[in-house]
Design a protein around this motif. Sequence first.
Motif, mmCIF file in Angstrom:
data_model
loop_
_atom_site.group_PDB
_atom_site.id
_atom_site.type_symbol
_atom_site.label_atom_id
_atom_site.label_comp_id
_atom_site.label_asym_id
_atom_site.label_seq_id
_atom_site.Cartn_x
_atom_site.Cartn_y
_atom_site.Cartn_z
ATOM 1 N N LEU A 262 10.186 34.650 28.318
ATOM 2 C CA LEU A 262 8.784 34.229 28.133
ATOM 3 C C LEU A 262 8.716 32.983 27.249
ATOM 4 O O LEU A 262 8.034 32.008 27.571
ATOM 5 C CB LEU A 262 7.972 35.378 27.510
ATOM 6 C CG LEU A 262 6.533 35.033 27.131
ATOM 7 C CD1 LEU A 262 5.661 34.823 28.367
ATOM 8 C CD2 LEU A 262 5.907 36.132 26.257
ATOM 9 N N ILE A 263 9.449 33.039 26.138
ATOM 10 C CA ILE A 263 9.353 31.944 25.156
ATOM 11 C C ILE A 263 9.990 30.653 25.688
ATOM 12 O O ILE A 263 9.394 29.579 25.626
ATOM 13 C CB ILE A 263 10.043 32.363 23.831
ATOM 14 C CG1 ILE A 263 9.313 33.568 23.223
ATOM 15 C CG2 ILE A 263 10.096 31.194 22.853
ATOM 16 C CD1 ILE A 263 10.034 34.201 22.041
ATOM 17 N N GLU A 264 11.202 30.793 26.255
ATOM 18 C CA GLU A 264 11.941 29.580 26.616
ATOM 19 C C GLU A 264 11.620 29.098 28.030
ATOM 20 O O GLU A 264 11.303 27.926 28.224
ATOM 21 C CB GLU A 264 13.450 29.824 26.451
ATOM 22 C CG GLU A 264 13.784 30.013 24.970
ATOM 23 C CD GLU A 264 15.256 30.330 24.700
ATOM 24 O OE1 GLU A 264 16.043 30.372 25.678
ATOM 25 O OE2 GLU A 264 15.599 30.535 23.521
ATOM 26 N N GLU A 265 11.701 29.997 29.019
ATOM 27 C CA GLU A 265 11.495 29.552 30.409
ATOM 28 C C GLU A 265 10.012 29.318 30.710
ATOM 29 O O GLU A 265 9.660 28.353 31.365
ATOM 30 C CB GLU A 265 12.045 30.588 31.400
ATOM 31 C CG GLU A 265 13.520 30.889 31.236
ATOM 32 C CD GLU A 265 14.378 29.662 31.471
ATOM 33 O OE1 GLU A 265 14.087 28.900 32.406
ATOM 34 O OE2 GLU A 265 15.342 29.455 30.691
ATOM 35 N N CYS A 266 9.155 30.219 30.251
ATOM 36 C CA CYS A 266 7.719 30.049 30.545
ATOM 37 C C CYS A 266 7.094 29.068 29.557
ATOM 38 O O CYS A 266 6.461 28.093 29.961
ATOM 39 C CB CYS A 266 6.986 31.392 30.486
ATOM 40 S SG CYS A 266 7.632 32.638 31.601
ATOM 41 N N GLY A 267 7.286 29.338 28.285
ATOM 42 C CA GLY A 267 6.599 28.535 27.268
ATOM 43 C C GLY A 267 7.292 27.215 26.946
ATOM 44 O O GLY A 267 6.723 26.368 26.265
ATOM 45 N N GLY A 268 8.531 27.049 27.400
ATOM 46 C CA GLY A 268 9.235 25.785 27.126
ATOM 47 C C GLY A 268 9.683 25.654 25.681
ATOM 48 O O GLY A 268 9.920 24.544 25.194
ATOM 49 N N GLY A 269 9.779 26.763 24.975
ATOM 50 C CA GLY A 269 10.291 26.738 23.592
ATOM 51 C C GLY A 269 9.253 26.289 22.582
ATOM 52 O O GLY A 269 8.123 25.925 22.929
ATOM 53 N N LEU A 270 9.681 26.316 21.351
ATOM 54 C CA LEU A 270 8.757 25.987 20.247
ATOM 55 C C LEU A 270 8.354 24.516 20.258
ATOM 56 O O LEU A 270 9.202 23.639 20.366
ATOM 57 C CB LEU A 270 9.425 26.296 18.915
ATOM 58 C CG LEU A 270 9.389 27.740 18.448
ATOM 59 C CD1 LEU A 270 10.194 27.884 17.169
ATOM 60 C CD2 LEU A 270 7.961 28.175 18.199
ATOM 61 N N LYS A 271 7.060 24.279 20.113
ATOM 62 C CA LYS A 271 6.561 22.904 20.106
ATOM 63 C C LYS A 271 7.068 22.141 18.878
ATOM 64 O O LYS A 271 7.320 20.943 18.955
ATOM 65 C CB LYS A 271 5.035 22.948 20.098
ATOM 66 C CG LYS A 271 4.391 21.640 20.426
ATOM 67 C CD LYS A 271 3.058 21.906 21.043
ATOM 68 C CE LYS A 271 1.948 21.231 20.302
ATOM 69 N NZ LYS A 271 0.664 21.753 20.768
ATOM 70 N N CYS A 312 -1.754 43.734 23.487
ATOM 71 C CA CYS A 312 -2.273 43.192 24.741
ATOM 72 C C CYS A 312 -1.630 41.846 25.060
ATOM 73 O O CYS A 312 -2.185 41.044 25.807
ATOM 74 C CB CYS A 312 -3.793 43.165 24.768
ATOM 75 S SG CYS A 312 -4.508 42.106 23.569
ATOM 76 N N GLY A 313 -0.425 41.635 24.505
ATOM 77 C CA GLY A 313 0.426 40.555 25.004
ATOM 78 C C GLY A 313 0.173 39.157 24.477
ATOM 79 O O GLY A 313 0.542 38.178 25.128
ATOM 80 N N VAL A 314 -0.441 39.045 23.287
ATOM 81 C CA VAL A 314 -0.579 37.712 22.680
ATOM 82 C C VAL A 314 0.665 37.507 21.806
ATOM 83 O O VAL A 314 0.814 38.138 20.768
ATOM 84 C CB VAL A 314 -1.845 37.603 21.812
ATOM 85 C CG1 VAL A 314 -1.948 36.203 21.190
ATOM 86 C CG2 VAL A 314 -3.084 37.921 22.628
ATOM 87 N N VAL A 315 1.571 36.654 22.281
ATOM 88 C CA VAL A 315 2.841 36.472 21.574
ATOM 89 C C VAL A 315 2.744 35.237 20.683
ATOM 90 O O VAL A 315 2.501 34.128 21.166
ATOM 91 C CB VAL A 315 4.006 36.343 22.580
ATOM 92 C CG1 VAL A 315 5.323 36.094 21.853
ATOM 93 C CG2 VAL A 315 4.099 37.609 23.444
ATOM 94 N N LYS A 316 2.917 35.475 19.378
ATOM 95 C CA LYS A 316 2.820 34.360 18.428
ATOM 96 C C LYS A 316 4.207 34.068 17.864
ATOM 97 O O LYS A 316 4.954 34.989 17.532
ATOM 98 C CB LYS A 316 1.854 34.731 17.301
ATOM 99 C CG LYS A 316 1.596 33.582 16.342
ATOM 100 C CD LYS A 316 0.460 33.882 15.395
ATOM 101 C CE LYS A 316 0.390 32.860 14.263
ATOM 102 N NZ LYS A 316 0.277 31.475 14.702
ATOM 103 N N LEU A 317 4.525 32.776 17.756
ATOM 104 C CA LEU A 317 5.839 32.386 17.265
ATOM 105 C C LEU A 317 5.694 31.598 15.972
ATOM 106 O O LEU A 317 4.816 30.737 15.855
ATOM 107 C CB LEU A 317 6.538 31.522 18.318
ATOM 108 C CG LEU A 317 6.645 32.197 19.690
ATOM 109 C CD1 LEU A 317 7.132 31.227 20.737
ATOM 110 C CD2 LEU A 317 7.553 33.413 19.607
ATOM 111 N N ILE A 318 6.575 31.910 15.035
ATOM 112 C CA ILE A 318 6.517 31.231 13.733
ATOM 113 C C ILE A 318 7.793 30.399 13.586
ATOM 114 O O ILE A 318 8.897 30.927 13.733
ATOM 115 C CB ILE A 318 6.483 32.270 12.576
ATOM 116 C CG1 ILE A 318 5.517 33.424 12.881
ATOM 117 C CG2 ILE A 318 6.212 31.614 11.234
ATOM 118 C CD1 ILE A 318 4.095 33.195 12.632
ATOM 119 N N SER A 319 7.621 29.122 13.281
ATOM 120 C CA SER A 319 8.780 28.227 13.113
ATOM 121 C C SER A 319 9.304 28.289 11.697
ATOM 122 O O SER A 319 8.541 28.555 10.751
ATOM 123 C CB SER A 319 8.372 26.775 13.351
ATOM 124 O OG SER A 319 7.834 26.593 14.594
#
Length: 419
Positions: A262-271, A312-319
């Motif tokens: 999800l993070i890498e292929e769909c989201g294209g990794g961290l902005k 409910c599937g809201v995925v948050k990423l912290i750098s």
Amino acid sequence: MEGILFPRAVPEGREGLTEYRARGGYEALAKAIKGTPEDIVKIVSEAGLRGRGGAGFPTGKKWQLTREATETPRYLVLNGGEDEPGSKKDRVLLENLPHLVIEGTILSACAIGATQAYLYINAEYDDAIKSITDALTEAKAAAYWGEKVLGSDFSLDIEIFPAPHNYVAGEDTAALEVIEGRKPQPRQKPPFPVTVGLFGKPTSVNNVETLANVAPIVLKGAEWYRRFGTAESPGTMIFSLNDDVNRPGVYELPFGTPLRYLIEECGGGLKSGKPLKAIMPAAPSSAFLPPDKIDTPLDHNSMREAGSALGCGVVKLISEGTCIVEEVLRIADFFTAESCGKCPACRMETSTLSMLMKKVQAGQGGQPILEQFGKILAFNKGKGFCNLIAMPGPPIESALNLFPADFEAHLSTGKCPVN
Ligand SMILES: Cc1cc2nc3c(=O)[nH]c(=O)nc-3n(C[C@H](O)[C@H](O)[C@H](O)COP(=O)(O)O)c2cc1C
């Protein structure tokens, strides 16, 4: 692999009745109307559909409980309150695939024996309300709802009800209060809505995404549905990614897909281009996971075993370079603002957690203040009319476990180590 909800990719623009019919739309209804309501409950139970509103409750079981309640009439409420920060899956379904949602609603109402369904939709979702309104007109003209659906004995009225722009208004019993004309405040449970719901009658409240799964299940069968996902979490789920990745958006994936995909292929990794510091799989109320959990499968059991939740599937990423104390303070303040104030325990808990976090941020209280969080959370465990009281705990406790250095830096210097 083909999707279940999104025909190919996330559709752009509203799918009209002609397009929906061209891909099998309303065939499930035509098939089901010739059978019995119990058949619909049975197939959805066998498919193992679980609610997508956060808790993952088995949908067939909820319907069975509603059917078993002797009082009539029964009601169906489609929950499109969607005020969870960052969640946009229900809006996309309502705006772009309104007939998929409406067919699922009609089938679900038929399954529980409801003659009235309310589509409770976030009042700020103008385009979704317009799209659903137009689709309801098209569907009624085709006799998919109204008097004698497709010439059968089943009649159904459907009404749109705007949901206040307020997080608690999405809680199922708060939604019932709103439809009854009161403030969005949860009711004490039990009794649960399946027995004493809208206007005191048996009611099934189901999330938009949950009901969007119903027509494909009824049309193609439980076995087909179980080809997607895992044994305990069959099917797919829509995940929302936000501005912390290169390609924000909604992505439908089979349950059990690794979070990394999800993070890498769909989201294209961290902005930010920086390394990952933490993952919150169900923002804003789940525990943080460390980066080494990035291969955790996206399903209820695996997330629980990893120490977090799917929500409910809201995925948050912290750098890296983000201060967790600041993140947790923002979350604590969100729950304080959203606590509806009905339960003293929730009001007290959320405001105390915010106050303690502000002290930590300002470097006050030393190590002893950190012990206060666990005490406040333990004291309030199991209290409150709704689950909001349990939401601030996982982010705070996991942050204390995983990132003690961020807390120590604030407490020893009174300054943020990052900002
Ligand atoms: C504070 C709070 C807010 C909620 N907001 C929503 C919402 O916006 N949409 C939703 O479907 N469920 C929401 N829920 C969950 C509902 O109470 C309920 O479990 C859900 O609508 C059931 O549908 P499901 O079985 O299809 O998941 C919320 C719960 C809480 C405690």
